[in-house]
Design a protein around this motif. Structure first.
Motif, PDB file in Angstrom:
ATOM      1  N   ASP A  23       0.873  -1.579  -0.115  1.00 30.45           N
ATOM      2  CA  ASP A  23      -0.136   0.119   0.079  1.00 30.45           C
ATOM      3  C   ASP A  23       0.941   1.191  -0.430  1.00 30.45           C
ATOM      4  OD1 ASP A  23      -2.211  -1.727  -0.106  1.00 30.45           O
ATOM      5  OD2 ASP A  23      -3.218  -1.034   2.174  1.00 30.45           O
ATOM      6  N   GLU A  24       0.539   2.166  -0.231  1.00 34.39           N
ATOM      7  CA  GLU A  24       0.854   3.857  -0.082  1.00 34.39           C
ATOM      8  C   GLU A  24       1.312   3.850   1.088  1.00 34.39           C
ATOM      9  OE1 GLU A  24      -2.229   5.465  -3.485  1.00 34.39           O
ATOM     10  OE2 GLU A  24      -2.826   5.299  -1.486  1.00 34.39           O
ATOM     11  N   SER A  67       2.079   3.641  -4.195  1.00 38.76           N
ATOM     12  CA  SER A  67       2.319   1.814  -3.414  1.00 38.76           C
ATOM     13  C   SER A  67       2.402   1.119  -4.869  1.00 38.76           C
ATOM     14  CB  SER A  67       0.032   1.307  -4.005  1.00 38.76           C
ATOM     15  OG  SER A  67      -0.257   0.194  -3.915  1.00 38.76           O
TER      16      SER A  67
END
Length: 659
Positions: A358-359, A371
């Motif tokens: 994920d970011e 991401s």
């Protein structure tokens, strides 16, 4: 070098070559059909459901039996004519044989068509209903009307379309006059088009939105919905702007220049403005391999295909990324715990979504880095504007549609969704399976009752078809009352004729088929009796029963007497009550699977034999002039095969038609 024994017989067995060959071939055929007959016997003995008995029309089968027996005689006469060197007589008898084969196949085609046109429905209480499905058409006001024939439905649809267009034209003309404008008539696009009549065994659903799966959307189903929407002057358009990312750089930027979610939102806003101002709107791609679909885009299968390619590219990237990360994690696990079994530390190798996919989020909660995986869009949602009823075949539906669910899920993962609110699209419309019933089979209900230790008659009388929920329940209760009385009379006659045993039980009783199945002959019989005000036991009641030769290939729903008597009552089965529906095809049950297998295979033998005999008839004159004995031997071999075809049918007819 001349091949020996093509004409003269061998000394060791007295047979010429072709005759030896045909006997060996027929031996293999005996094993083939013997295996199929054995399979039929075992399946019938050990069937876990009531096996169909006397389910086929006897007359076509009986005629075909005599036709094949006659053809076996004429093929012998044709062979004998060659032996006597009478070419003209050979031609006549061989032509009769081939004509018999043609008659046989025509009768089989009629019989097959009757099965394919006849509907069978299993209700959820195991009652089996048979009959002919009605036709329906959707009118311009959105209502659905049922008709007995396709022609009636077609005429009603055309008449409704004509009326609707006339009313619309009058309204527009009046409005134009009020504004002092000229009116040249409705345009082609504004005309209401009569839809094709459809069989009333479908589900009608009026959706607000439709979600199509990018992975499994079925092209023919999508096109069918588009065609229906177009005919009802409706459109399927995207409800909002959609961005489908197939490349990580388009979605998350590069390692040197990562893109935050805020930056991505700004990029998407700029793309919306860019495409809104562009003259050419067909190519909606941007970046490396990503797609923008603006709100209001019309549905097409080409659009779904284009979106699918982008989706697949994004999914491939995600899979490769996860694989790479997992490999790195396993490498670290092995270095950290070299002596452990790999499954003992499996949890350590899992992907940590917060740090690896994920970011990255800073302390303030803002996304600052990109991401490693693309956010996938697997479905496209389209709004139906305005909502109109869609015809959904029951074979498309994944599970029974219930009104409270508010949606219909298809087997290709398409989802038709009802709207929310009073004025929104209602979703499931009233779409019962409507048919004219010519047979009801309660044997399965009786079997289930006996297995549960209940009285079969009580369970049958509690069936849905007799309940108040069925608007024609009173008609069927009346028919069942007469049927029970007739079976009671039959059982009494059996007792009078055969008596009872030492335990006081009848020596002969009515079969389960007689007791629990109401056939089309019963329906006609009871309708005639009601017309003449007769009941079982009355003088002349039994004389009203149709003879076995009535109804050549089954019940005739077009018969004037049947229409006049309303012998085949109507029935509307709610969608949720239908457990299974099918024509009388291999799909319906094992019996029909075997029936079509055996008769179809036998039919292929008939066609093959007829082709060979036709060759002898039309293309063997030269051989007859050169060597008539050789031709006679060939015809004899063909005749042996033809006798085998006849013999197979002599076994098939009683097993399938009489038992």
């Amino acid at each position: 070098m001349e091949i020996p024994h093509t004409v003269t017989p061998r000394k060791d067995n007295g047979l010429f070559n072709a005759k030896v060959g045909i006997w060996l071939f027929l031996a293999s055929e005996v094993m083939l059909f013997g295996g199929l007959f054995s399979a039929y016997v075992f399946m019938r003995i050990y069937a876990d459901y009531p096996w169909p008995e006397r389910a086929l029309p006897i007359v076509p089968g009986l005629i075909n039996t005599f036709v094949l027996i006659g053809s076996s005689v004429t093929v012998v006469f044709a062979w004998a004519s060659l032996k006597m060197r009478q070419w003209r007589r050979f031609q006549i008898f061989m032509a009769i044989t081939i004509a018999c084969a043609g008659i046989f196949m025509v009768l089989k085609a009629i019989e097959y068509k009757a099965k394919w046109d006849h509907q069978a429905v299993r209700v959820d209480d195991f009652t089996i209903v048979e009959g002919h499905v009605h036709y329906a058409t959707i009118l311009s006001n959105g209502k659905v009307e049922h008709f007995h024939t396709k022609k009636e439905a077609q005429e009603a649809g055309e008449k409704d379309a004509e009326t609707a267009n006339k009313v619309a034209e009058e309204k527009v003309t009046t409005a134009a006059k009020e504004k002092d404008e000229e009116f040249d008539g409705l345009g082609k696009a504004d005309l209401w088009k009569a839809g094709k009549p459809f069989k009333a065994n479908v589900v009608l659903f009026k959706p607000e939105t439709i979600d199509f799966s990018l992975v499994r959307a079925h092209e023919s189903w999508v096109n069918a919905m588009l065609e229906q929407a177009e005919k009802r002057k409706s459109r399927l358009v995207t409800a909002r702007d959609l961005f489908i990312y197939g490349d990580i750089e388009d979605y998350s930027g590069t390692e040197s220049e990562p893109m935050s979610s805020k930056a991505r939102a700004e990029q998407e806003a700029q793309l919306v403005k860019k495409f809104a101002m562009a003259d050419e709107k067909k190519d909606r791609k941007f970046g490396q391999n990503s797609l923008f679909i603006p709100a209001g885009t019309l549905l097409s299968y080409t659009l779904l295909e284009e979106a699918r390619k982008v989706f697949v590219a994004g999914r491939a990237h995600n899979a490769a990324t996860r694989t790479t990360i997992l490999k790195e994690n396993w490498k670290k696990v092995k270095e950290k715990w070299p002596g452990d079994k790999y499954w003992e530390q499996a949890s350590e190798a899992r992907i940590d979504a917060a740090t690896q996919l994920d970011e990255q989020v800073d302390e303030a909660g803002n996304c600052s880095a990109g991401s490693k995986v693309v956010s996938l869009v697997s479905t496209l949602s389209f709004k139906m504007d305005p909502p109109q009823p869609l015809i959904i075949k029951r074979s498309w539906i994944k599970r029974p549609v219930k009104e409270q669910d508010g949606k219909a899920e298809l087997r290709d993962d398409t989802s038709l969704n009802a709207g929310e609110g009073e004025d929104a699209a209602p979703g499931l419309l009233e779409s019962p399976l409507a048919l004219s019933v010519d047979a009801i089979d309660f044997r399965w209900v009786a079997q289930k009752a006996e297995e549960a230790g209940n009285d079969p008659m009580e369970m049958i009388e509690q069936s849905w078809i007799f309940s108040k929920a069925n608007k024609n329940g009173s008609t069927y209760r009346k028919i069942w009352k007469v049927h029970k009385k007739r079976i009671g009379q039959l059982e009494q006659r059996l007792i009078d004729k055969y008596g009872k045993d030492e335990e006081g039980k009848p020596r002969r009783v009515a079969t389960e088929t007689d007791r629990y199945r109401v056939t089309w002959q019963d329906f006609v019989h009871y309708a005639r009796a009601e017309h003449d005000a007769l009941m079982p036991g009355d003088s002349g009641f039994d004389d009203l029963r149709p003879k076995f030769w009535n109804g050549f290939a089954g019940p005739n729903h077009k018969d004037e007497e049947i229409h006049k008597l309303h012998a085949f009552p109507e029935l509307e089965i709610p969608h949720h009550k239908v457990s299974m529906q099918s024509m009388f095809t291999p799909k319906w049950n094992t019996y029909y699977a075997i029936y079509f297998t055996l008769t179809g295979l036998h039919g292929l033998h008939v066609v093959g034999g007829a082709i060979v005999l036709s060759y002898y008839l039309f293309f063997s004159k030269g051989l007859y002039r050169r060597n008539p004995e050789w031709l006679a031997n060939r015809v004899e071999v063909g005749g042996l095969f033809w006798h085998f075809v006849d013999l197979v049918w002599i076994f098939l007819f009683p097993i399938l038609y009489l038992m």
